[in-house]
Design an enzyme around this catalytic site. Structure first.
Site, PDB file in Angstrom:
ATOM      1  N   SER A 148       0.855  -1.191   0.000  1.00 36.98           N
ATOM      2  CA  SER A 148       0.000   0.000   0.000  1.00 36.98           C
ATOM      3  C   SER A 148       0.886   1.234   0.000  1.00 36.98           C
ATOM      4  CB  SER A 148      -0.897   0.009   1.241  1.00 36.98           C
ATOM      5  OG  SER A 148      -1.495   1.279   1.432  1.00 36.98           O
ATOM      6  N   TYR A 161      -2.216  -1.042   9.965  1.00 34.16           N
ATOM      7  CA  TYR A 161      -2.276  -1.386   8.540  1.00 34.16           C
ATOM      8  C   TYR A 161      -1.004  -0.937   7.825  1.00 34.16           C
ATOM      9  CZ  TYR A 161      -3.945  -1.497   3.695  1.00 34.16           C
ATOM     10  OH  TYR A 161      -4.081  -1.741   2.350  1.00 34.16           O
TER      11      TYR A 161
END
Length: 256
Positions: A148, A161
């Protein structure tokens, strides 16, 4: 693309979104695909779509947080198709109960940290450990991991995350460094804002506007944008690309 036809790939997280699009694209290129997901109904729907288009795939229910189910998915792949040539890791726990509680380092509870790392990072370790020995035995293969942009750009929220995805970047480089000379290629993709089912359901208009403002393009991403890149990285067309993590996000992050 060269080198995909009649080869077998495991898509770990192929029920919806990027994973489903990548599974369909691989099958379109002539590959045999295992669509693994905890959402078995979604995985079966992806397989049905592939079958309607003339491709061949199987759906397997598995959980990235469960060692036995990961191994069972790989075993089923080999039993069905006779081997495995590559892996695309794309699964993550994006459930509201988990990522919805992932905030700052002072606010995020340890159960969120544990669940996020167990699925998003250690889950990829599990799939790699299950697939990599088979790739080494056959003299090579390709792995693509989903990271990401938050892994390199930071995020004021979703700390667990972001940390999990930074770990995925390092895992990717570790595989390339240690096994590249044995024919293994490991690369990663960092998607920008991709309008798959999960993002559409979240309907975060502010986030969408932010990416449109930051990007050097006129639109947000769609799953097929990533599917084409993943298929390329898994194919023989990318045989001289190893240990790289590419940002695919319409130029929202400019980095080398």
């Amino acid at each position: 693309m060269r080198g995909l036809r009649e080869k077998t790939y495991v898509v770990a997280g192929g029920a919806t979104g990027i994973g489903a699009a990548a599974a369909a694209r691989l099958a379109e290129e002539g590959a045999l695909v295992t669509v693994g997901d905890i959402n078995i109904a979604g995985a079966e729907a992806t397989v049905e779509q592939i079958a309607r288009a003339g491709g061949r795939a199987i759906a397997v229910e598995f959980d990235l947080a469960d060692d036995k189910s990961v191994q069972a998915m790989v075993d089923r792949t080999i039993a069905e198709f006779g081997g495995v040539h590559g892996l695309f890791n794309v699964g993550a726990d994006l459930s509201p109960a988990n990522i919805g509680r992932d905030k700052t380092v002072l606010e995020t509870e340890f159960d969120v940290w544990q669940r996020t790392l167990d699925v998003n990072l250690l889950g990829y370790v599990r799939t790699v450990r299950a697939v990599l020995p088979h790739l080494l035995d056959r003299g090579g293969g390709s792995i693509v991991n989903t990271s990401s942009g938050t892994s390199v750009g930071g995020d004021p929220s979703r700390v667990a995350y972001g940390v999990s995805k930074a770990g995925v970047n390092q895992l990717t480089r570790h595989i390339a460094i240690n096994y590249g000379r044995q024919g293994i290629r490991a690369n990663g993709v960092m998607p920008g804002l991709v309008m798959g089912e999960t993002v559409k359901n979240q309907n975060d208009v502010g986030l969408q506007e932010m990416f449109l403002t930051a990007g050097r393009t006129t639109r947000l991403g769609v799953p097929d944008d990533l599917a084409s890149v993943v298929s390329f990285l898994l194919s023989d067309e990318a045989e001289w690309i190893n240990g790289q993590v590419w940002f695919i996000g319409g130029g929202a992050h400019l980095r080398n």
